[in-house]
Write a protein that holds these residues in place. Structure first.
Motif, PDB file in Angstrom:
ATOM      1  N   LEU A  49      41.356  48.686  44.825  1.00 18.76           N
ATOM      2  CA  LEU A  49      41.370  48.197  43.452  1.00 18.76           C
ATOM      3  C   LEU A  49      41.722  49.267  42.421  1.00 18.76           C
ATOM      4  CD1 LEU A  49      38.277  45.812  43.423  1.00 18.76           C
ATOM      5  CD2 LEU A  49      40.697  45.223  43.617  1.00 18.76           C
ATOM      6  N   ASP A  50      41.889  50.516  42.848  1.00 22.20           N
ATOM      7  CA  ASP A  50      42.275  51.568  41.904  1.00 22.20           C
ATOM      8  C   ASP A  50      43.620  51.228  41.292  1.00 22.20           C
ATOM      9  OD1 ASP A  50      41.072  52.946  44.579  1.00 22.20           O
ATOM     10  OD2 ASP A  50      40.168  53.761  42.760  1.00 22.20           O
ATOM     11  N   GLN A  51      43.642  51.164  39.979  1.00 23.03           N
ATOM     12  CA  GLN A  51      44.885  50.815  39.290  1.00 23.03           C
ATOM     13  C   GLN A  51      45.682  52.072  38.964  1.00 23.03           C
ATOM     14  OE1 GLN A  51      44.477  47.794  36.266  1.00 23.03           O
ATOM     15  NE2 GLN A  51      42.440  47.292  37.008  1.00 23.03           N
ATOM     16  N   THR A  52      46.992  51.944  39.041  1.00 25.75           N
ATOM     17  CA  THR A  52      47.891  53.058  38.780  1.00 25.75           C
ATOM     18  C   THR A  52      48.876  52.667  37.694  1.00 25.75           C
ATOM     19  OG1 THR A  52      49.528  52.374  40.411  1.00 25.75           O
ATOM     20  CG2 THR A  52      47.697  53.723  41.210  1.00 25.75           C
ATOM     21  N   ASP A  53      49.755  53.610  37.366  1.00 29.03           N
ATOM     22  CA  ASP A  53      50.755  53.342  36.331  1.00 29.03           C
ATOM     23  C   ASP A  53      52.045  52.762  36.886  1.00 29.03           C
ATOM     24  OD1 ASP A  53      49.820  56.360  34.597  1.00 29.03           O
ATOM     25  OD2 ASP A  53      49.111  54.307  34.309  1.00 29.03           O
ATOM     26  N   ASP A  54      52.101  52.541  38.197  1.00 29.73           N
ATOM     27  CA  ASP A  54      53.375  52.141  38.802  1.00 29.73           C
ATOM     28  C   ASP A  54      53.344  50.707  39.335  1.00 29.73           C
ATOM     29  OD1 ASP A  54      52.906  53.799  42.047  1.00 29.73           O
ATOM     30  OD2 ASP A  54      51.666  52.421  40.897  1.00 29.73           O
ATOM     31  N   GLY A  55      52.596  49.860  38.693  1.00 29.94           N
ATOM     32  CA  GLY A  55      52.568  48.469  39.109  1.00 29.94           C
ATOM     33  C   GLY A  55      51.411  48.135  40.010  1.00 29.94           C
ATOM     34  N   GLY A  56      50.426  49.011  40.144  1.00 26.93           N
ATOM     35  CA  GLY A  56      49.311  48.765  41.034  1.00 26.93           C
ATOM     36  C   GLY A  56      48.230  47.889  40.445  1.00 26.93           C
ATOM     37  N   VAL A  57      48.547  47.090  39.466  1.00 28.10           N
ATOM     38  CA  VAL A  57      47.574  46.171  38.870  1.00 28.10           C
ATOM     39  C   VAL A  57      47.320  45.042  39.873  1.00 28.10           C
ATOM     40  CG1 VAL A  57      47.138  44.599  36.946  1.00 28.10           C
ATOM     41  CG2 VAL A  57      48.380  46.734  36.567  1.00 28.10           C
ATOM     42  N   PRO A  58      46.068  44.719  40.168  1.00 30.32           N
ATOM     43  CA  PRO A  58      45.798  43.686  41.175  1.00 30.32           C
ATOM     44  C   PRO A  58      46.185  42.295  40.704  1.00 30.32           C
ATOM     45  CG  PRO A  58      43.765  44.393  40.133  1.00 30.32           C
ATOM     46  CD  PRO A  58      44.832  45.328  39.642  1.00 30.32           C
ATOM     47  N   LEU A  59      46.307  41.393  41.672  1.00 32.76           N
ATOM     48  CA  LEU A  59      46.609  39.995  41.408  1.00 32.76           C
ATOM     49  C   LEU A  59      45.332  39.191  41.621  1.00 32.76           C
ATOM     50  CD1 LEU A  59      48.559  37.606  40.936  1.00 32.76           C
ATOM     51  CD2 LEU A  59      49.059  37.651  43.397  1.00 32.76           C
ATOM     52  N   LEU A  60      44.864  38.546  40.553  1.00 29.23           N
ATOM     53  CA  LEU A  60      43.677  37.715  40.586  1.00 29.23           C
ATOM     54  C   LEU A  60      44.092  36.275  40.841  1.00 29.23           C
ATOM     55  CD1 LEU A  60      40.608  37.215  40.003  1.00 29.23           C
ATOM     56  CD2 LEU A  60      41.259  36.982  37.583  1.00 29.23           C
ATOM     57  N   LEU A  61      43.479  35.637  41.831  1.00 30.69           N
ATOM     58  CA  LEU A  61      43.823  34.278  42.232  1.00 30.69           C
ATOM     59  C   LEU A  61      42.701  33.330  41.828  1.00 30.69           C
ATOM     60  CD1 LEU A  61      45.079  35.144  45.840  1.00 30.69           C
ATOM     61  CD2 LEU A  61      46.463  34.901  43.762  1.00 30.69           C
ATOM     62  N   LEU A  62      43.018  32.332  41.001  1.00 31.22           N
ATOM     63  CA  LEU A  62      42.032  31.380  40.503  1.00 31.22           C
ATOM     64  C   LEU A  62      42.319  30.000  41.092  1.00 31.22           C
ATOM     65  CD1 LEU A  62      41.908  32.488  36.750  1.00 31.22           C
ATOM     66  CD2 LEU A  62      40.395  33.188  38.627  1.00 31.22           C
ATOM     67  N   HIS A  63      41.353  29.505  41.862  1.00 34.70           N
ATOM     68  CA  HIS A  63      41.578  28.267  42.609  1.00 34.70           C
ATOM     69  C   HIS A  63      41.377  27.027  41.749  1.00 34.70           C
ATOM     70  CE1 HIS A  63      37.279  27.238  42.975  1.00 34.70           C
ATOM     71  NE2 HIS A  63      37.027  28.516  43.245  1.00 34.70           N
ATOM     72  N   ALA A  64      41.818  25.907  42.295  1.00 31.60           N
ATOM     73  CA  ALA A  64      41.727  24.624  41.612  1.00 31.60           C
ATOM     74  C   ALA A  64      40.317  24.051  41.699  1.00 31.60           C
ATOM     75  CB  ALA A  64      42.717  23.639  42.233  1.00 31.60           C
ATOM     76  N   TRP A  65      40.047  23.078  40.844  1.00 26.72           N
ATOM     77  CA  TRP A  65      38.790  22.333  40.843  1.00 26.72           C
ATOM     78  C   TRP A  65      38.516  21.745  42.222  1.00 26.72           C
ATOM     79  CZ3 TRP A  65      38.726  16.667  40.741  1.00 26.72           C
ATOM     80  CH2 TRP A  65      37.442  16.131  40.583  1.00 26.72           C
ATOM     81  N   SER A  66      37.282  21.901  42.682  1.00 28.42           N
ATOM     82  CA  SER A  66      36.759  21.371  43.948  1.00 28.42           C
ATOM     83  C   SER A  66      37.270  22.126  45.172  1.00 28.42           C
ATOM     84  CB  SER A  66      37.042  19.864  44.105  1.00 28.42           C
ATOM     85  OG  SER A  66      38.361  19.605  44.546  1.00 28.42           O
ATOM     86  N   GLU A  67      37.935  23.256  44.969  1.00 30.63           N
ATOM     87  CA  GLU A  67      38.397  24.073  46.085  1.00 30.63           C
ATOM     88  C   GLU A  67      37.573  25.356  46.150  1.00 30.63           C
ATOM     89  OE1 GLU A  67      42.664  24.509  46.147  1.00 30.63           O
ATOM     90  OE2 GLU A  67      42.997  22.363  45.854  1.00 30.63           O
ATOM     91  N   SER A  68      38.151  26.413  46.692  1.00 34.63           N
ATOM     92  CA  SER A  68      37.507  27.722  46.783  1.00 34.63           C
ATOM     93  C   SER A  68      38.595  28.774  46.894  1.00 34.63           C
ATOM     94  CB  SER A  68      36.581  27.801  48.012  1.00 34.63           C
ATOM     95  OG  SER A  68      37.359  27.852  49.204  1.00 34.63           O
ATOM     96  N   GLY A  69      38.182  30.038  46.879  1.00 32.29           N
ATOM     97  CA  GLY A  69      39.164  31.101  47.062  1.00 32.29           C
ATOM     98  C   GLY A  69      39.891  30.992  48.388  1.00 32.29           C
ATOM     99  N   GLY A  70      39.285  30.302  49.361  1.00 31.25           N
ATOM    100  CA  GLY A  70      39.933  30.110  50.647  1.00 31.25           C
ATOM    101  C   GLY A  70      41.206  29.291  50.582  1.00 31.25           C
TER     102      GLY A  70
END
Length: 272
Positions: free
Chosen positions: A24-45
């Protein structure tokens, strides 16, 4: 690279399981993480098949309040409440900025996050995301009639609300049935109400982060005109249309979506 699921305690008073891929260490070269937000009634799976096609990306995929393995309090299901959970998650993980991908109503949540906490959002990827959920959706009365225990047959039948034009693995469908059974009747109702009682994000203010909109041409829940309006309201947004695909782009086309995600995020990498 490493993969793990950890329980993350949030300052909003709940704990959520969160899948994390990479450092999760962020850098200046595009290392920003991608956060995934799931739909209603689902899960991160629900992102498992997409994640498998993004092995080199730093990813964070939580279960949202009341859903999957997350804590299930009786209250706190307004759109703003759930946004505050997401903000608290980023704080707990030490993430100061993230690319944010939201599927279906998760894209509505992503829009609200970008509206109210723009400093946290580097870009948006909205996948089958509504322009507006104001007013009851066609299945709201059916949800309002639910009582515990939730019927497995009802959860299976509820999946027919979403037309599928591509084959989806049976194991994936079974995981989504388990997601539905993990919610009580009260949470089915409260979490849906939190969306349709909220002011639509693009009516409440201006979203100005770089945005990719992905939409299935056979989406019978989110009309094309709404996607065109969403593109117009978010300055510089682009719209990718998937022919022969329904509302659940994430379910039907994870490999194609992964390719578009890679291409879009590459634009934020230094030297790209």
């Amino acid at each position: 690279m490493r993969s793990e699921v950890r329980a993350v305690a949030l300052r909003t008073g709940i704990s959520v399981p969160c899948f994390i891929q990479g450092q999760l260490d962020q850098t200046d070269d595009g290392g920003v993480p991608l956060l995934l937000l799931h739909a209603w009634s689902e899960s991160g799976g629900s992102f498992d098949r997409l994640i498998a096609s993004l092995p080199s990306h730093v990813l964070v995929a939580p279960d949202l309040r009341g859903q999957g393995g997350a804590d299930k309090p009786e209250t706190g299901y307004s759109l703003d409440d759930v946004v505050e959970d997401v903000v608290a998650l980023l704080e707990a993980l030490g993430i100061t900025r993230a690319h944010v991908l939201g599927s279906s109503s998760g894209g509505y949540l992503a829009q609200q996050l970008a509206l109210t906490h723009a400093q946290l959002v580097t870009s948006l990827i909205l996948v089958g995301a509504p322009l507006s959920l104001r007013g009851k959706p066609p299945f709201a009365n059916e949800v309002d009639s639910l009582s515990d225990p939730i019927s497995e047959n009802w959860v299976r039948e509820s999946l027919s609300w979403y037309r599928l034009l591509h084959a989806v693995p049976t194991s994936y469908i079974e995981d989504r049935v388990r997601d539905g059974l993990a919610m009580s009747a009260a949470i089915w109702k409260a979490s849906l109400r939190g969306f349709y009682e909220a002011v639509p994000p693009t009516e409440a203010g201006t979203i100005s982060v770089p945005t990719l909109i992905v939409w299935g041409a056979h989406d019978h829940l989110v009309p094309r005109q709404h996607q065109e309006t969403l593109r117009e309201r978010i300055h510089g947004a682009r719209l990718n249309i998937y022919e022969l695909t329904g509302h659940l782009v994430l379910w039907e086309c994870p490999d194609r979506l992964a390719a578009d995600v890679k291409s879009f995020l590459k634009e934020f990498t230094k030297g790209a």
